[in-house]
Design an enzyme around this catalytic site. Sequence first.
Site, mmCIF file in Angstrom:
data_model
loop_
_atom_site.group_PDB
_atom_site.id
_atom_site.type_symbol
_atom_site.label_atom_id
_atom_site.label_comp_id
_atom_site.label_asym_id
_atom_site.label_seq_id
_atom_site.Cartn_x
_atom_site.Cartn_y
_atom_site.Cartn_z
ATOM 1 N N SER A 1 0.810 -1.217 0.000
ATOM 2 C CA SER A 1 0.000 0.000 0.000
ATOM 3 C C SER A 1 0.844 1.268 0.000
ATOM 4 C CB SER A 1 -0.936 -0.002 1.222
ATOM 5 O OG SER A 1 -0.189 -0.060 2.431
ATOM 6 N N HIS B 1 22.045 4.885 2.374
ATOM 7 C CA HIS B 1 21.900 6.344 2.361
ATOM 8 C C HIS B 1 23.056 6.955 3.140
ATOM 9 C CE1 HIS B 1 20.251 10.361 2.666
ATOM 10 N NE2 HIS B 1 19.287 10.007 1.834
ATOM 11 N N ARG C 1 20.504 3.755 -7.386
ATOM 12 C CA ARG C 1 19.341 4.599 -7.659
ATOM 13 C C ARG C 1 19.680 6.078 -7.536
ATOM 14 N NH1 ARG C 1 15.343 7.030 -4.357
ATOM 15 N NH2 ARG C 1 16.260 6.102 -2.494
ATOM 16 N N HIS D 1 19.251 1.560 2.878
ATOM 17 C CA HIS D 1 18.153 2.459 2.514
ATOM 18 C C HIS D 1 17.249 1.923 1.412
ATOM 19 C CE1 HIS D 1 16.013 6.215 2.046
ATOM 20 N NE2 HIS D 1 16.451 6.392 0.813
ATOM 21 N N GLU E 1 18.845 17.461 -5.491
ATOM 22 C CA GLU E 1 19.444 16.425 -4.662
ATOM 23 C C GLU E 1 20.645 15.827 -5.385
ATOM 24 O OE1 GLU E 1 16.521 13.589 -3.423
ATOM 25 O OE2 GLU E 1 15.454 15.018 -2.169
ATOM 26 N N ARG F 1 24.712 8.951 -4.536
ATOM 27 C CA ARG F 1 24.728 8.454 -3.160
ATOM 28 C C ARG F 1 25.846 7.457 -2.878
ATOM 29 N NH1 ARG F 1 18.226 7.834 -1.951
ATOM 30 N NH2 ARG F 1 17.857 10.061 -1.646
#
Length: 612
Positions: free
Chosen positions: A39, A261, A406, A371, A141, A310
Amino acid sequence: MTGTEPTGGETAGPEPTGIRLHAPAPGWTVDADVVVVGSGVAGLTAALRCTAAGLRTVVVTKALLDAGSTRWAQGGIAAALGEGDSPEQHLDDTLVAGAGLCDTEAVRALVTEGPGAVRRLIETGAAFDVTADGGIALTREGGHHRRRIAHAGGDATGAEISRALVEAIRARGVRTIENALVLDLLKDADGRTAGVTLHVMGEGQHDGVGAVHAPAVVLATGGMGQVFSATTNPSVSTGDGVALALRAGAEISDLEFVQFHPTVLFLGAGAEGQQPLVSEAVRGEGAHLVDADGVRFMLGQHELAELAPRDIVAKAITRRMIEQGAEHMYLDARHFGAEMWENRFPTILAACRAHGIDPVTEPVPVAPAAHYASGGVRTDLRGRTTVPGLYACGEVACTGVHGANRLASNSLLEGLVFAERIAADLAAHGPHRDAAPAPEHRTESPDTETWAELGFDTGPDAGPWAVTEDAAGNGAAVLTLLAPEARRDVQRIMTRGAGVLRSAASLAEAAAGLDALRRGAAEAGGRKSAEPGVDSWETTNLLCVARVLVAAARTRAETRGCHWREDHPDRDDAAWRRHLVVRLTPDRRLTVTRTATPDFPAVTPDAPGSSK
C-alpha cells in the site's frame, strides 16, 4: 480488515505448488480480478488505476494502509517539471548514477511519462509545496544537475502522497485487507498465477490464514532493509515480496546493489532497527559534510561535492570514518538558521531534537545505513515478471531503471510510472490472458547452488518441517522455518559481512554464518522447529533474501555503484557490465547466471510490448 470480510467454510481453491512456507491451509477465500500486495505509492496507484478500468481489485497490506515505506520518504519525487529542464537531462543523470547497468528504455519511459504521472498524482489530491507564483517548488538532490525534486510539507513528501492515495482508495471503495502478511503465490495447473495465500494478524493462528483468488497479482511489497541492523526502512520491510517471487519461480536480478543512504542520523554504534533519515534535500539546500575538525572532505572527491551520487558520498563518508577511526561524520547546516529549519525541514528538525541534537546550533552526526534495494523481481516495461500473471512494481521490482545505484528521488516516480503501466496492461489485455512464453535461455552460468545450500530442505531425511503433505495432499515442499529470535542474528551477520564495505573474506563469513542459522533450524527438527507465525515467516523470508544477496555479491567481483568490494576496488566493464539473474529451476535448484550483455534479456520475448 476493511471493505472485505472473509468468511469461513469456503473452498480454498488451487494450492501453492513447489516450495512454500509452512502454514495452515486457507480457511476462507476472496475472489478478485487483481490482487495488489502493498500500500505504498506503487501499490495504491496500481489499485486505483485497475479499479478505474473496471477490474475487481483487492489491496492486501501488511500493516495499515499508510504504514509502508512511502510515508517515510522525505526528499521528494523527481520529474522534469522546471523551466529549462527536460526528460533527456533527467535520463542522463539517471544513467550516470546507474553506473552502466540501467536499462535505457526503462529510464526513458520513466523520465518521459514522469511529469504526467506527477500531475495525475496532484489531480488525485496530493498537495505539493508551491512557489510565490503558484508553481511547483523544486529543489535539488545528489546526482541531479537541475532543481527537479517536487516536495510536500517541506520534508514530508511521502506522508502527503500516502495521505492522498489512501483517501482516494477509501473514497472509491476499493476492497482492502489490512494487517495481512502475504505468504505464497497460488498457481493453477498450467503454472499461471491464481492468487495468494495470506495471514491476517490478530485473527488467530489458523483462522487468520486465507486466500485471495485472482488471475493477476501485483507485488508492491517494498524493500528488504530489515535484513541489516540499521536501516531507514520500517519494520515491515522484510523482503517478503522477493522471497515469495523466488519460491514461485520468478527471476530476481541485481540484488547485490543495496543503496546505503549517506546521511542517516547516528544514534550510537549499537543502534538497531529503523533509524531517522536526514534527507538528501538538506544537502541540496546547501548543507556541508564535515569531519570532527570541520573539514569539508567531499571537496575534490567529485564535481558535485556533497551532491555527488549516493554511492560516492556513502563511500567517502565510510573512508573518512576508517581513516580517522570515527563512528560518524557530521552534516553542518547551522547557516540555514532557525526559520529555514522550521519551515523547510520540520520533520528532520523534530527527529534530531527528539534525540538531543539541535541542527540550528550544532552539526548533525550522520553515518550510512541501508536504505534502498536497487534490484528485485525482474520485470519488463509493463511490469510483468517471468511468472505469467505475476507483476511487480516499486522497490520490490527490478525494472532496469536504477542499474547499480538509484538516483535520488527516482523511487517514488518509478512507483507511479510503472504502476500505471501495469494497470494499462491489465486493462488492455485483461488478467485472463494466455500463459506467456518461457524466458529466453541464459548464456553464462558461473555459479550454481542447490536449494539445500540456501536453506530449503527437500531431502527425505530433512525432518517433518521439510517435505510434508499439505492440506491438498500434493506433497509440496515446505520451507524449514527460522525461529523469530534469529532475526537479529541475520541482521548482524549481514551488517558485518555484506554492508557498505564488502570483500571475499567478509562475504564468505556472512555466507557461513547464514548457513549455520539454516543448519541449526534444520537440525532442530520435529517439535523443536519454529512454529508457523508472522515472526517466523518474516525471519525465514529475511534469511532467504540474505542468502541470495550474499550469493550475488560474492559472484560480482568488482566495485560498481553501491556494490563496493575492497578486494576488487575497480569497475570492470569488460567482465561485469552485466546483470546477475537468480531463479529457481523446476528441479528446485537455485541458479545464479550472468547475462551476455548489459541489456536485460526479454521477460516474454515473443510477446508484443516486451522490454526488448
